[in-house]
Design an enzyme around this catalytic site. Structure first.
Site, PDB file in Angstrom:
ATOM      1  N   ASP A   1     -75.769  -9.275 -57.187  1.00  9.90           N
ATOM      2  CA  ASP A   1     -76.095 -10.604 -57.710  1.00  9.90           C
ATOM      3  C   ASP A   1     -76.286 -10.546 -59.222  1.00  9.90           C
ATOM      4  O   ASP A   1     -75.732 -11.371 -59.964  1.00  9.90           O
ATOM      5  CB  ASP A   1     -77.354 -11.140 -57.029  1.00  9.90           C
ATOM      6  CG  ASP A   1     -77.793 -12.473 -57.592  1.00  9.90           C
ATOM      7  OD1 ASP A   1     -77.031 -13.458 -57.463  1.00  9.90           O
ATOM      8  OD2 ASP A   1     -78.899 -12.540 -58.169  1.00  9.90           O
TER       9      ASP A   1
ATOM     10  N   GLU B   1     -72.519 -10.140 -52.071  1.00 13.00           N
ATOM     11  CA  GLU B   1     -73.251  -9.604 -53.223  1.00 13.00           C
ATOM     12  C   GLU B   1     -73.408  -8.090 -53.098  1.00 13.00           C
ATOM     13  O   GLU B   1     -73.264  -7.360 -54.090  1.00 13.00           O
ATOM     14  CB  GLU B   1     -74.629 -10.256 -53.333  1.00 13.00           C
ATOM     15  CG  GLU B   1     -74.609 -11.699 -53.753  1.00 13.00           C
ATOM     16  CD  GLU B   1     -75.968 -12.361 -53.637  1.00 13.00           C
ATOM     17  OE1 GLU B   1     -76.173 -13.360 -54.358  1.00 13.00           O
ATOM     18  OE2 GLU B   1     -76.828 -11.908 -52.851  1.00 13.00           O
TER      19      GLU B   1
END
Length: 157
Positions: free
Chosen positions: A58, A125
């Site tokens: 992320d 992610e």
């Protein structure tokens, strides 16, 4: 050690094909595919499944998009719109389902084969985090994988 035709190797090859990136350490990719609550079959050091890698992915995704926006001389609102369009849970989950990653995840047995959008976004992610770490934190490699997944700055809406 797994055999060449094992389901574990099939997972690695599938993701390498869709991302265009070949892993040096496939155990990072397996960690990225292991959702919270699954058995720690590779390395029990990570008890939250792929959440640690997802946090890295992320951050790397967001930093790369912001940096690319800055280099493109985009205004902050355009950068923020791009972050929402590429790095928020909905587009990440859509990307994962579109690529068929739901069939590859090691899911919590209590959930059957159900993969929620949040779990899928976390997995995407985590895959980005695994690529980032495996590549020696090479942002050019990460950008290439982001482009392969249509998550880069120039991806079309």
């Amino acid at each position: 050690m797994t055999s060449p035709a094992s389901p574990s190797n099939d997972r690695v090859h599938f993701i390498e094909r869709i991302t265009g990136y070949n892993f040096h350490n496939p155990s990072l990719l397996h960690e990225a595919l292991r959702t919270a609550g699954t058995t720690a079959f590779l390395q029990p050091r990570r008890l939250d499944g792929n959440k640690d890698l997802a946090q890295i992915g992320d951050a790397a995704l967001r930093l790369t998009l912001i940096s690319d926006g800055y280099k493109a001389r985009a205004c902050r609102s355009t950068i923020n719109e791009t972050l929402s369009a590429r790095a928020s849970n909905a587009p990440l989950a859509e990307t994962g389902f579109k690529q068929g990653l739901d069939r590859l995840l090691y899911v919590n047995p209590s959930q059957g084969r159900l993969v929620s959008p949040k779990v899928m976004a976390t997995a995407v992610e985590a895959i980005l985090g695994a690529v980032y770490i495996d590549s020696g934190e090479d942002t050019l490699v990460l950008r290439s994988v982001m482009a392969a997944l249509d998550l880069d700055w120039r991806a079309k809406d």
